[in-house]
Motif scaffolding. Structure first.
Motif, PDB file in Angstrom:
ATOM      1  N   LEU A   1       0.829  -1.213   0.000  1.00  0.00           N
ATOM      2  CA  LEU A   1       0.000   0.000   0.000  1.00  0.00           C
ATOM      3  C   LEU A   1       0.862   1.261   0.000  1.00  0.00           C
TER       4      LEU A   1
ATOM      5  N   HIS B   1       2.249   1.951  -3.281  1.00  0.00           N
ATOM      6  CA  HIS B   1       1.184   2.380  -4.177  1.00  0.00           C
ATOM      7  C   HIS B   1       0.830   3.854  -3.953  1.00  0.00           C
ATOM      8  N   GLU B   2       0.824   4.266  -2.684  1.00  0.00           N
ATOM      9  CA  GLU B   2       0.361   5.630  -2.364  1.00  0.00           C
ATOM     10  C   GLU B   2       1.457   6.677  -2.375  1.00  0.00           C
ATOM     11  N   LYS B   3       2.687   6.271  -2.057  1.00  0.00           N
ATOM     12  CA  LYS B   3       3.759   7.255  -1.938  1.00  0.00           C
ATOM     13  C   LYS B   3       4.661   7.222  -3.164  1.00  0.00           C
ATOM     14  N   SER B   4       5.242   8.376  -3.423  1.00  0.00           N
ATOM     15  CA  SER B   4       6.152   8.454  -4.553  1.00  0.00           C
ATOM     16  C   SER B   4       7.560   8.638  -3.988  1.00  0.00           C
TER      17      SER B   4
ATOM     18  N   LEU C   1      -2.046   2.587   7.296  1.00  0.00           N
ATOM     19  CA  LEU C   1      -1.340   3.549   6.446  1.00  0.00           C
ATOM     20  C   LEU C   1      -1.867   4.965   6.606  1.00  0.00           C
ATOM     21  N   ASP C   2      -3.059   5.085   7.186  1.00  0.00           N
ATOM     22  CA  ASP C   2      -3.638   6.388   7.445  1.00  0.00           C
ATOM     23  C   ASP C   2      -2.719   7.252   8.328  1.00  0.00           C
TER      24      ASP C   2
ATOM     25  N   ARG D   1      -0.893   9.845   6.315  1.00  0.00           N
ATOM     26  CA  ARG D   1      -1.777  10.587   5.411  1.00  0.00           C
ATOM     27  C   ARG D   1      -1.319  12.047   5.254  1.00  0.00           C
TER      28      ARG D   1
ATOM     29  N   VAL E   1       2.688  12.883   0.068  1.00  0.00           N
ATOM     30  CA  VAL E   1       2.951  11.738  -0.818  1.00  0.00           C
ATOM     31  C   VAL E   1       4.423  11.462  -1.132  1.00  0.00           C
TER      32      VAL E   1
END
Ligand SMILES: [Zn+2]
Length: 239
Positions: free
Chosen positions: A25, A28-31, A61-62, A65, A68
């Motif tokens: 996850l 997927h969410e972070k660059s 993973l919240d 938040r 990114v």
């Protein structure tokens, strides 16, 4: 890849599966991007994500938040900032850094330092910076992240306040400590350094500051010291 660290090798099968899930996850969410000429390879991304996600295996993973980007330099990088001192004089500072976290902004890491982790020092710049991120969920980093319902704010303050004052005294007296003396800089640094050590050298945190250990165990919902007792020197681990 995920079993390259002593702290990941000590995980139960269930925790390992959760770590794997969080890492997928996270990626997927972070660059995670290179700077200063660094090309970030996939295995570097996994290394960073695995360490970052150790703090949240039993959270979610919240906790990461609101931002990114993870920016990775090959080595120490120079952070420049301006500030005005109490006499109204403006200063421009350029300081070499191994890691930095911005409120609602990126995490910045030195790849050379990200690999220096481990051993008895408890040093881990990746965990350090991501602990700051968790601390910043409720504003500027101050060593007081948003506690779970049922956790006692007073007990947290007493445990951390007492330990921080004691630790500052020890560092001032130049007593040797197993915890990185940088923790004496600020309550936010104390929380981040103790979070690093909680994962890397949990027995040291438990024996030196038991009340802080118990607060961190309640907050991160994990008990790394017990894990190491259950599975000492797991699968070729080294101390
Ligand atoms: Zn810090």
């Amino acid at each position: 890849m995920l079993d390259r660290y002593p702290f990941t090798r000590a995980l139960s099968a269930e925790e390992s599966a959760r770590l794997r899930e969080r890492v997928v996850l996270f990626l997927h969410e972070k660059s995670i991007v290179g700077a200063g000429g660094l090309t970030v390879r996939d295995e570097m991304r996994v290394c960073i994500a695995a360490q970052a996600c150790m703090l949240i295996i039993n959270l979610d993973l919240d906790y990461y938040r609101g931002w990114v980007e993870v920016i990775v330099y090959p080595d120490e990088f120079v952070a420049e900032y301006d500030y005005v001192d109490e006499d109204g004089v403006a200063h421009h500072v350029a300081a070499p850094m191994t890691g930095e976290s911005w409120l609602e902004g990126p995490v910045i890491l030195s790849w050379a330092d990200a690999q220096l982790r481990g051993g008895d020092s408890g040093y881990n710049v990746v965990i350090h910076e991501f602990a700051h991120k968790i601390d910043m969920l409720n504003g500027d980093a101050n060593g007081f992240p948003p506690l779970h319902p049922g956790m006692d704010r007073g007990a947290w303050s007493r445990a951390f306040g007492t330990a921080y004052e004691d630790f500052r005294g020890r560092v001032e007296r130049r007593e040797p400590t197993t915890i990185d003396p940088y923790a004496a800089e600020h309550p936010a640094e104390f929380f981040a350094v103790l979070s690093e050590a909680f994962i890397e050298t949990p027995a040291a945190v438990f024996s030196e500051y038991g009340d802080v250990y118990r607060q961190l165990a309640a907050f991160y919902r994990q008990d790394p010291a017990a894990r190491l007792v259950r599975q000492p020197l797991a699968a070729g681990g080294v101390r």
